[in-house]
Design an enzyme around this catalytic site. Structure first.
Site, mmCIF file in Angstrom:
data_model
loop_
_atom_site.group_PDB
_atom_site.id
_atom_site.type_symbol
_atom_site.label_atom_id
_atom_site.label_comp_id
_atom_site.label_asym_id
_atom_site.label_seq_id
_atom_site.Cartn_x
_atom_site.Cartn_y
_atom_site.Cartn_z
ATOM 1 N N SER A 45 -48.036 -40.107 -18.721
ATOM 2 C CA SER A 45 -46.958 -39.147 -18.883
ATOM 3 C C SER A 45 -46.172 -39.528 -20.128
ATOM 4 O O SER A 45 -45.722 -40.671 -20.260
ATOM 5 C CB SER A 45 -46.035 -39.167 -17.656
ATOM 6 O OG SER A 45 -44.869 -38.401 -17.892
ATOM 7 N N GLY A 46 -46.014 -38.592 -21.040
ATOM 8 C CA GLY A 46 -45.277 -38.869 -22.259
ATOM 9 C C GLY A 46 -43.779 -38.712 -22.057
ATOM 10 O O GLY A 46 -43.330 -37.881 -21.270
ATOM 11 N N LYS A 80 -52.953 -34.856 -12.704
ATOM 12 C CA LYS A 80 -52.850 -34.567 -14.138
ATOM 13 C C LYS A 80 -53.897 -33.513 -14.468
ATOM 14 O O LYS A 80 -55.085 -33.674 -14.155
ATOM 15 C CB LYS A 80 -53.102 -35.828 -14.969
ATOM 16 C CG LYS A 80 -52.781 -35.655 -16.461
ATOM 17 C CD LYS A 80 -51.296 -35.380 -16.671
ATOM 18 C CE LYS A 80 -50.948 -35.107 -18.126
ATOM 19 N NZ LYS A 80 -50.770 -36.326 -18.921
ATOM 20 N N ARG A 123 -50.748 -39.922 -25.258
ATOM 21 C CA ARG A 123 -51.477 -40.045 -23.992
ATOM 22 C C ARG A 123 -52.968 -40.250 -24.250
ATOM 23 O O ARG A 123 -53.606 -41.108 -23.629
ATOM 24 C CB ARG A 123 -51.228 -38.797 -23.135
ATOM 25 C CG ARG A 123 -49.757 -38.606 -22.793
ATOM 26 C CD ARG A 123 -49.465 -37.265 -22.154
ATOM 27 N NE ARG A 123 -49.816 -36.125 -22.995
ATOM 28 C CZ ARG A 123 -49.203 -34.952 -22.965
ATOM 29 N NH1 ARG A 123 -48.204 -34.756 -22.141
ATOM 30 N NH2 ARG A 123 -49.582 -33.959 -23.746
ATOM 31 N N GLY A 147 -41.182 -35.271 -16.163
ATOM 32 C CA GLY A 147 -40.319 -34.100 -16.121
ATOM 33 C C GLY A 147 -41.025 -32.864 -15.599
ATOM 34 O O GLY A 147 -42.245 -32.752 -15.666
ATOM 35 N N SER A 194 -48.466 -33.354 -13.654
ATOM 36 C CA SER A 194 -48.247 -33.313 -15.094
ATOM 37 C C SER A 194 -49.376 -32.520 -15.741
ATOM 38 O O SER A 194 -50.444 -32.348 -15.155
ATOM 39 C CB SER A 194 -48.207 -34.729 -15.682
ATOM 40 O OG SER A 194 -47.135 -35.475 -15.149
ATOM 41 N N ARG A 207 -48.441 -27.181 -14.118
ATOM 42 C CA ARG A 207 -47.865 -28.099 -13.131
ATOM 43 C C ARG A 207 -47.679 -27.409 -11.786
ATOM 44 O O ARG A 207 -47.918 -27.995 -10.721
ATOM 45 C CB ARG A 207 -46.532 -28.638 -13.637
ATOM 46 C CG ARG A 207 -46.636 -29.580 -14.818
ATOM 47 C CD ARG A 207 -45.305 -30.221 -15.161
ATOM 48 N NE ARG A 207 -44.239 -29.272 -15.444
ATOM 49 C CZ ARG A 207 -43.519 -29.267 -16.560
ATOM 50 N NH1 ARG A 207 -43.766 -30.151 -17.512
ATOM 51 N NH2 ARG A 207 -42.557 -28.382 -16.735
#
Length: 355
Positions: free
Chosen positions: A73-74, A152, A42, A336, A222, A184
């Site tokens: 986002s990884g 983020k 990222r 996720g 995220s 998050r």
């Protein structure tokens, strides 16, 4: 993107005139890292894009990152394609018609957070304040016109833990990867608080990442070790905006809910009976979550018991395949972890359509 440092695609768009560098306001993308605390893809992507744009904008790379919001986002497990979605804002030949609402974007950032503030009410309140600022910039007065809020924020890196220890500061956890749910969750609750989906009286430090019955239906959050502040990108439709794009959202009932794509598109069109026309779909953004207890529609899964593969990677791969089977396109943003983002087991999805 051929790799996390690949900027050739954006270079082509700039060179052929499709993208004007000075009109770029945000980049949201997926990189092929692990999505964890040690996912440095990222940071590499941000560095690479800022170095490229610095040349065109006549700015230093760090000035580019202050001017343009980068959210990566990884994790591109399964069929998901590493890619970047570039958002531009420019003048339109056609003024708003005063009747039709069109896609609009507001951006805001918080101050840097101290390690002990990550995953706490301090972060919730900072994000809520920034969301309201972004909503105002977007020209949206009714929170119901907000359909997607990408946040983020920072997680706790080993260096951040050491810093807190040196000052005797208390952290929500000492585990860098274990800090992601708190980070998050706090940012999602900030969105919920700002948009009236939650009241401050229902929020406190002890319920973050614990009391999942309090949530936002439009937050997509995220956490990464590559930043210290929170970046907020708020998307919605406004009568003050022109152009030919609209955004809508829906709720994924689970990771195999293919119908959510149609519902998100119908939300964008403002027509619950509209058939899905894939040719109108410009971009899709979603969160992925393992089913509660590992049970998916009565069948047992191993997402939550697999010691080799983290459940977030299972969920991203599963949802990516389902959504790509509907859209025919694997360049989908799927992140996720859904702490305080829809009800447990559910997840948000947003679609941008050309109308």
């Amino acid at each position: 993107m051929a790799n996390p440092g690949d900027t050739a695609g954006l270079t082509r768009l700039i060179e052929n005139g499709a993208v004007v560098p000075g009109e770029i306001v945000a980049v949201i993308g997926k990189t092929e890292g692990n999505g964890g605390a040690n996912d440095f893809t990222r940071g590499l992507a941000t560095l690479s894009f800022s170095l490229l744009l610095a040349k065109y904008l006549g700015l230093a790379p760090d000035e580019v990152t202050r001017k343009i919001a980068f959210v990566w986002s990884g994790g591109t497990e399964g069929v998901l394609s590493p890619h970047a979605t570039v958002f531009t804002r420019g003048a339109d030949d056609a003024a708003p018609d005063g009747r039709s609402k069109r896609l609009t974007l507001g951006i805001a950032v918080t101050r840097d957070l101290a390690p002990e503030e990550v995953g706490t009410m301090a972060e919730v309140r900072l994000v809520a304040e920034a969301v309201l600022s972004a909503q105002a910039e977007a020209g949206i007065t009714d929170p119901r016109d907000v359909h997607y809020v990408q946040v983020k924020g920072p997680l706790l890196t080993p260096a951040a833990v050491a810093d807190a220890d040196s000052r005797g500061a208390r952290l929500v956890t000492r585990d860098p990867n274990g800090s992601k749910p708190y980070a998050r969750g706090a940012t999602a609750l900030g969105v919920a608080l700002a948009l009236g989906e939650a009241t401050e009286s229902a929020l406190h430090d002890g319920m973050i990442a614990q009391a999942m019955d309090v949530y936002s239906s439009v937050a997509n959050t995220s956490a990464g070790g590559e930043l210290k502040n929170c970046e907020i990108l708020l998307f919605g439709n406004s009568i003050q905006a022109s152009g030919d794009l609209r955004i809508g959202h829906a709720v994924l009932q689970d990771v195999v809910d293919a119908g959510a794509v149609t519902r998100a598109a119908q939300s964008a069109l403002g027509d619950t009976d509209a058939a899905l026309d894939i040719s109108q779909l410009v971009a899709l953004f979603a969160k992925a979550e393992a089913p509660p207890g590992g049970m998916l529609r009565g069948r047992r899964t191993t997402m939550l018991s697999d010691a080799d593969i983290h459940y977030e990677r299972h969920a991203r791969a599963s949802l990516g395949a389902v959504l790509a089977s509907v859209t025919g396109d694997s360049a989908i943003f799927i992140s996720g972890g859904t702490e305080h983002q829809c009800k447990p087991g559910e997840a948000p999805i947003a679609a941008i359509l050309r109308v």
